[in-house]
Motif scaffolding. Sequence first.
Motif, PDB file in Angstrom:
ATOM      1  N   VAL A  26      41.319  46.024  39.677  1.00 26.31           N
ATOM      2  CA  VAL A  26      40.645  44.885  40.302  1.00 26.31           C
ATOM      3  C   VAL A  26      39.143  45.348  40.659  1.00 26.31           C
ATOM      4  N   THR A  28      35.311  44.828  42.442  1.00 25.21           N
ATOM      5  CA  THR A  28      34.849  44.375  43.683  1.00 25.21           C
ATOM      6  C   THR A  28      33.183  44.463  43.514  1.00 25.21           C
ATOM      7  N   THR A  39      41.698  40.776  41.106  1.00 26.11           N
ATOM      8  CA  THR A  39      42.426  41.143  40.594  1.00 26.11           C
ATOM      9  C   THR A  39      42.217  40.763  38.900  1.00 26.11           C
ATOM     10  N   LEU A  85      47.530  46.759  46.868  1.00 28.97           N
ATOM     11  CA  LEU A  85      46.007  46.525  46.365  1.00 28.97           C
ATOM     12  C   LEU A  85      45.814  44.932  45.412  1.00 28.97           C
ATOM     13  N   LEU A  88      46.994  42.284  47.053  1.00 29.32           N
ATOM     14  CA  LEU A  88      46.225  41.555  47.597  1.00 29.32           C
ATOM     15  C   LEU A  88      44.559  40.930  47.265  1.00 29.32           C
ATOM     16  N   ALA A  89      44.252  41.500  46.399  1.00 28.91           N
ATOM     17  CA  ALA A  89      43.170  40.995  45.435  1.00 28.91           C
ATOM     18  C   ALA A  89      43.299  39.408  45.071  1.00 28.91           C
ATOM     19  N   THR A  91      45.453  37.210  45.762  1.00 28.56           N
ATOM     20  CA  THR A  91      45.822  36.677  47.052  1.00 28.56           C
ATOM     21  C   THR A  91      44.064  35.737  47.455  1.00 28.56           C
ATOM     22  N   ASP A  95      41.093  38.241  54.043  1.00 27.02           N
ATOM     23  CA  ASP A  95      40.047  38.948  53.865  1.00 27.02           C
ATOM     24  C   ASP A  95      40.936  40.169  53.341  1.00 27.02           C
ATOM     25  N   ARG A  96      39.755  40.154  52.473  1.00 28.59           N
ATOM     26  CA  ARG A  96      40.683  41.605  50.774  1.00 28.59           C
ATOM     27  C   ARG A  96      39.700  43.120  51.501  1.00 28.59           C
TER      28      ARG A  96
END
Length: 173
Positions: A26, A28, A39, A85, A88-89, A91, A95-96
């Motif tokens: 991931v 950021t 991701t 995680l 999530l990243a 999707t 809101d990640r």
Amino acid sequence: MLSVPGALDAEQFKAICRGHPGGVSVITAQGPDGPVAFTATSVASVSVDPPILIFSVSSLSSAAPSILAADSVVVHLLDADDVDLAKLAATSGVDRFADTSAWTRLPTGEPVFPGVRAWTRAKVVSHLEAGGSTVVAVHALQGQINRGAEHEAGPLVYHNRTWHKLGAHSRLD
């Protein structure tokens, strides 16, 4: 003599690549409107001296503008314990960073998920346009390992549109 088929279209290329697993990370960064994440299965080390990583970001990713404008990013290297995680990243439209207990900021301002297997803060050193994506090269500056490569969770990989973990069962000697 081998007959070479015609031009490769996008669907054929995707099918070829689905059979090639990738480690899951991931990425950021801090964007103008807040933190962003996506991701990636394209992270690779290309040099140890200096420590350089590359990854690609699709122009279709909502995180792309912020990632490409950032001077620095955090590359999170995941194991199977981090699959939530990764999902999530990956999707869209969520809101990640809603779970404020899962992430924090480094003193330099970048968002980091500190509980992952390992992470590195890295300075962006170059971009290379590549079709509908941009390859980003980063110089790893700082990092932390929370769980070694031998951790029982096993490395998280993405293969044929599904999440997998590597472990003793998948070892070939």
